[in-house]
Write an enzyme that holds these catalytic residues in place. Structure first.
Site, PDB file in Angstrom:
ATOM      1  N   LYS A 273      -3.746   2.523  -3.377  1.00 44.19           N
ATOM      2  CA  LYS A 273      -4.791   3.367  -4.030  1.00 44.19           C
ATOM      3  C   LYS A 273      -4.719   4.671  -3.406  1.00 44.19           C
ATOM      4  CE  LYS A 273      -7.755   0.550  -2.593  1.00 44.19           C
ATOM      5  NZ  LYS A 273      -8.944  -0.113  -2.025  1.00 44.19           N
TER       6      LYS A 273
ATOM      7  N   ASP B 153       0.790  -1.066  -0.038  1.00 43.59           N
ATOM      8  CA  ASP B 153      -0.145  -0.017   0.066  1.00 43.59           C
ATOM      9  C   ASP B 153       0.875   1.266  -0.198  1.00 43.59           C
ATOM     10  OD1 ASP B 153      -2.304  -1.038   0.233  1.00 43.59           O
ATOM     11  OD2 ASP B 153      -2.681  -0.700   2.201  1.00 43.59           O
TER      12      ASP B 153
ATOM     13  N   MET C 149      -8.611   8.776   8.635  1.00 47.82           N
ATOM     14  CA  MET C 149      -9.275   9.127   7.209  1.00 47.82           C
ATOM     15  C   MET C 149     -10.192  10.119   7.340  1.00 47.82           C
ATOM     16  SD  MET C 149      -9.780   5.406   5.438  1.00 47.82           S
ATOM     17  CE  MET C 149     -10.414   4.736   6.668  1.00 47.82           C
TER      18      MET C 149
ATOM     19  N   ALA D 101       2.761  10.463  11.453  1.00 50.35           N
ATOM     20  CA  ALA D 101       3.432   9.999  12.780  1.00 50.35           C
ATOM     21  C   ALA D 101       4.435   9.067  12.314  1.00 50.35           C
ATOM     22  CB  ALA D 101       2.369   9.590  13.644  1.00 50.35           C
TER      23      ALA D 101
HETATM   24  N1  SAH Z   1      -4.749   0.134   8.734  1.00 51.70           N
HETATM   25  C1  SAH Z   1      -4.109   1.465   9.132  1.00 51.70           C
HETATM   26  C2  SAH Z   1      -5.097   2.446   8.823  1.00 51.70           C
HETATM   27  C3  SAH Z   1      -5.503   2.790   7.772  1.00 51.70           C
HETATM   28  S1  SAH Z   1      -6.624   3.876   7.380  1.00 51.70           S
HETATM   29  C4  SAH Z   1      -3.740   1.426  10.795  1.00 51.70           C
HETATM   30  O1  SAH Z   1      -3.915   0.526  11.469  1.00 51.70           O
HETATM   31  O2  SAH Z   1      -2.997   2.639  11.087  1.00 51.70           O
HETATM   32  C5  SAH Z   1      -5.463   5.349   6.827  1.00 51.70           C
HETATM   33  C6  SAH Z   1      -5.631   6.450   7.995  1.00 51.70           C
HETATM   34  O3  SAH Z   1      -4.717   6.030   8.944  1.00 51.70           O
HETATM   35  C7  SAH Z   1      -5.132   7.564   7.390  1.00 51.70           C
HETATM   36  O4  SAH Z   1      -6.102   8.618   6.883  1.00 51.70           O
HETATM   37  C8  SAH Z   1      -4.808   8.380   8.850  1.00 51.70           C
HETATM   38  O5  SAH Z   1      -5.805   8.815   9.609  1.00 51.70           O
HETATM   39  C9  SAH Z   1      -3.995   7.025   9.575  1.00 51.70           C
HETATM   40  N2  SAH Z   1      -2.539   7.124   9.414  1.00 51.70           N
HETATM   41  C10 SAH Z   1      -1.862   6.123   8.825  1.00 51.70           C
HETATM   42  N3  SAH Z   1      -0.522   6.341   8.754  1.00 51.70           N
HETATM   43  C11 SAH Z   1      -0.567   7.430   9.732  1.00 51.70           C
HETATM   44  C12 SAH Z   1       0.675   8.271  10.172  1.00 51.70           C
HETATM   45  N4  SAH Z   1       1.943   7.779   9.645  1.00 51.70           N
HETATM   46  N5  SAH Z   1       0.400   9.380  10.661  1.00 51.70           N
HETATM   47  C13 SAH Z   1      -0.859   9.969  10.944  1.00 51.70           C
HETATM   48  N6  SAH Z   1      -1.955   8.923  10.618  1.00 51.70           N
HETATM   49  C14 SAH Z   1      -1.634   7.834  10.130  1.00 51.70           C
END
Ligand code: SAH
Length: 506
Positions: free
Chosen positions: A58, A37, A172, A201
């Site tokens: 995506k 991804d 998201m 983060a």
């Molecule tokens: N499965 C992933 C989440 C996927 S949905 C998990 O467990 O982290 C995607 C969302 O995750 C983004 O829109 C954001 O809100 C969050 N996200 C993913 N990576 C991030 C990061 N490095 N810093 C802040 N938010 C993050």
């Protein structure tokens, strides 16, 4: 048809590649195919050496690859009997549609295993110093998606979310944060509720902005996804984050890609943003001169072999292997290495360097060799085609019979345009690990139309005085030179520089 292997749904962690689990890293190492991804750290793909890598990332809202396509790809590869890893950001089952993929595989009769990951739902808060459930302030945490309606089972009851109490984590949600904040406030959440938006983060690019929820969308307008929003009473309890020593520093690494990995890893661990821009590439020669030298070495012709770089060791070793020879070719030969790293490259092949000078330069190596009785001794000087004449001349003057054999050429590779653009826009420092990396950098900048002013504004940190002299001769400014002429020494010099210039060099 071979039996399908279980497809592994692997959590990549929130951003920092080191936050993958040991089980996840192991799965990548064994993978034949990895479907990954946008959110998975690119460095993780390096673990899957030799695997086929398929980008199914995506971009939000793009329709390039559908979920059905991804499911079908997973099924097809598994049916071929391959070890398939589906690498997903964070935890595979926290949003991100891991559940749908598992169901599709199961329906197709393919076994599935999940390797959980560190989810950004909690890691983003933690990386910003916020405990999502600090019991002094919150005993519940509600994790909500902001992309309401996108195939979700039920519309989100924002009224309920606003009234659970404790902390709300929004994922998201960045594109619709204004709307969501307004709904929560309408539903009774105080407009003054403390909130934090955390972008990227756990990576060196992490940014955190805090403000009362009513003001957050405006205050944090400059952030861009991925962003996680944390709202609630534990936000003000956040402890201050101790900055890593190289936080905010953008550092160019010019070493050839094959040798840059450890250096890049260390610089990243120290908090810097690394811009990999290899300015040299090693092209081994496979000519009669190399052949003859290797044969003479194996025949016991030489008394000494002198090696002046890791590349020299690597190419000489490859040349030996190419002729089905091995470490026995060095039997009875005294081996001189210019420095610790060259000595280490030898010891990886079971060869002990007899002579390693205290200062890692050609001059120091010449001094050490001259201390031996070199009269009529046969010396193989195995190195780059463009090596300096110092060593050869001094050894010859001491009576040695020197074969100066060019094992490889050092060429300037075409630069990666993104890295070059980053260097121009934002680099604080360029690291130079040899004179040729300096020359290569200047070649690249000239060939791509940089002017003298641009060259002048680049600050170099050099591995030693010889590289520093070469850098200055090329028109680069030298900000620091390592005291110990190794990559670790160079990194120490960078750390020293950063501590003296906390707000950067430019
Ligand atoms: N499965 C992933 C989440 C996927 S949905 C998990 O467990 O982290 C995607 C969302 O995750 C983004 O829109 C954001 O809100 C969050 N996200 C993913 N990576 C991030 C990061 N490095 N810093 C802040 N938010 C993050």
């Amino acid at each position: 048809m071979p039996d399908p292997q279980p497809v592994l749904l692997v959590g990549a962690g929130p951003g920092d590649p080191r936050l993958i689990t040991l089980a996840g890293a192991d799965a990548l190492r064994r993978a034949d195919v990895v479907l990954y991804d946008r959110l998975a750290a690119p460095e993780l793909l390096d673990l899957a050496a030799g695997a086929e890598l398929i980008d199914v990332g995506k971009a939000p809202r793009s329709q390039t690859i559908t979920q059905d396509n991804i499911n079908q790809l997973l099924i097809n590869h598994a049916r071929r009997g391959q070890h398939v890893v589906r690498l997903k950001g964070g935890d595979p089952f926290v949003f991100g549609r891991g559940g749908e993929e598992a169901s599709a595989l199961t329906a197709a009769g393919i076994p599935v295993r999940v390797i959980p990951g560190v989810t950004s739902a909690t890691a983003a808060a933690a990386a910003a110093g916020i405990a999502v459930t600090d019991r002094r302030a919150a005993s519940a945490v509600t994790i909500v998606t902001g992309s309401d309606g996108d195939g979700t089972a039920e519309p989100i009851d924002w009224h309920a979310v606003a009234n659970v109490g404790g902390v709300i984590v929004l994922m998201m949600a960045w594109r619709s944060i204004e709307d969501i904040a307004a709904r929560l406030i309408d539903a009774g959440l105080s407009a003054q509720t403390p909130a934090a938006a955390i972008e990227r983060a756990t990576t060196p690019q992490q940014r955190v902005i805090t403000a009362p929820i009513a003001e957050l969308p405006e205050s944090a307008r400059s952030l861009s996804p991925p962003v996680t929003v944390v709202i609630g009473p534990t936000v003000p309890l956040a402890h201050p984050i101790a900055d890593l020593p190289l936080a905010g520093w953008r550092i160019v690494v010019t070493r050839p890609a094959a040798q840059a990995a450890t250096m890049i890893e260390r610089l990243r661990t120290l908090g810097s943003i690394v811009i990999p821009l290899p300015t040299i590439e090693i092209r081994p020669r496979q000519d009669a001169a190399v052949d003859a030298a290797v044969q003479r070495l194996a025949d016991g012709h030489y008394h000494y072999v002198a090696l002046t770089s890791v590349n020299g060791v690597d190419t000489l070793w490859n040349a030996l292997e190419h002729r089905q020879l091995d470490a026995r070719a060095f039997a009875g030969v005294r081996i001189a290495a210019i420095g610790n790293e060259t000595a280490r490259a030898l010891s990886r092949r079971g060869l002990h360097a007899d002579i390693v000078p205290a200062a890692f330069t050609s001059t120091a190596l010449s001094d050490r060799l001259e201390a031996e009785d070199l009269a009529d001794k046969r010396v193989l000087l195995a190195r780059a085609a463009q090596g300096s004449p110092v060593l050869r001349d001094r050894l010859s003057d001491a009576g040695a019979r020197v074969d100066d054999v060019a094992l490889y050429d050092t060429i300037t590779p075409p630069p990666d345009p993104d890295a070059l653009a980053e260097l121009r826009a934002a680099a604080n420092l360029v690291t130079l690990t040899s004179p040729s990396t300096a020359q290569g950098l200047v070649n690249i900048l000239r060939d791509t139309g940089s002017d003298a002013a641009q060259l002048d504004s680049l600050q170099a940190v050099c591995i030693g005085p010889v590289s520093a002299a070469a850098a200055r001769q090329c028109g680069l400014s030298v900000a620091a030179v390592a005291d110990v002429y190794t990559v670790d020494g160079l990194i120490d010099a960078v750390l020293q520089l950063a501590s003296e210039h906390p707000s950067g060099l430019r």
